[in-house]
Write an enzyme that holds these catalytic residues in place. Sequence first.
Site, PDB file in Angstrom:
ATOM      1  N   LYS A  62      48.652  34.123  29.577  1.00 13.98           N
ATOM      2  CA  LYS A  62      49.822  34.842  30.083  1.00 13.98           C
ATOM      3  C   LYS A  62      50.860  35.044  28.980  1.00 13.98           C
ATOM      4  CE  LYS A  62      49.016  32.988  34.695  1.00 13.98           C
ATOM      5  NZ  LYS A  62      49.346  31.934  35.684  1.00 13.98           N
ATOM      6  N   GLN A  65      52.883  27.143  38.001  1.00 15.35           N
ATOM      7  CA  GLN A  65      51.441  27.107  37.777  1.00 15.35           C
ATOM      8  C   GLN A  65      50.786  26.042  38.653  1.00 15.35           C
ATOM      9  OE1 GLN A  65      49.794  29.256  35.500  1.00 15.35           O
ATOM     10  NE2 GLN A  65      47.982  28.495  36.552  1.00 15.35           N
ATOM     11  N   ASP A  95      53.961  35.942  41.404  1.00 18.71           N
ATOM     12  CA  ASP A  95      52.607  35.557  41.805  1.00 18.71           C
ATOM     13  C   ASP A  95      52.256  36.142  43.174  1.00 18.71           C
ATOM     14  OD1 ASP A  95      51.083  34.231  39.943  1.00 18.71           O
ATOM     15  OD2 ASP A  95      51.916  32.255  40.382  1.00 18.71           O
TER      16      ASP A  95
END
Length: 274
Positions: free
Chosen positions: A50, A92, A113
Amino acid sequence: MSAELIDGKKIALDIEFELIEKISKMDSKPSLSVIQVGEDPASTSYIRAKSKAAERVGINLTHHHLPESTTKSELSSLVNKLNESEDGIIIQLPLPEGLDSVLNEINPEKDVDGFHPFNLGKLVQGEPGLRPCTPAGVVELLYRSGNDPSGKHVVVVGRSTIVGKPLSLLLSQKGVDATVTLCHSRTPNLESFTGDADIVVVAVGWPDTVSANMLKSGVVVIDVGVNRTDSGLVGDVSSDVKEVASQLTPVPGGVGPMTVAMLMSNTVDSALKK
């Protein structure tokens, strides 16, 4: 027949070039914060990917790496602080036990997300909003590889809230117009569904879930699985699927790069709305 491989890396790079153009017209670069708690090696690897993508397109990414001992109140405090400053926020996964509820404290408008209940609810209602990255990446991959899902029978194998369920909603909404069958690991006679599909998407997290004898000739297969084995990374479909499919995503190099590209896209969209 040997399936044509769908190059997710190339398609993701095409999306990145489009994002670079958008960002070049913005007054300031979008900002994205990624929070990691603990030392999970897979999480570290994903965050590295990312970070590289953010650097390529011009997004300012900050990695907040917290110790395994981080408390719920400490994580919550950081999220609330970032809600005031960032265009996008990611926590995460996986998280240590007892911290998952903090995910819902991310401002839905900055939930790049796409996992917040508010954003999932908008998806159910067919309203615009931030979409979960992997499902959005699969749909984009289909369009950009010449596989418009409109009017097609798509079988999704896997019912997680991260991939399977939101993907089935995206594919069946007005404007996309696929006819979707949602199966899972406990579906009896799975081959009776996959064998009738024009497009099969497999996302259960188990190797060899779908094999060639479960598919009709010419089917398009999207393999979302990433399984670490002694022989390396493999997907959820058997290697013999390439003998019957017309097109197939490789693992790695298929859906994975698309997930990261859609995360970048969500971050840019969030910044533009601000």
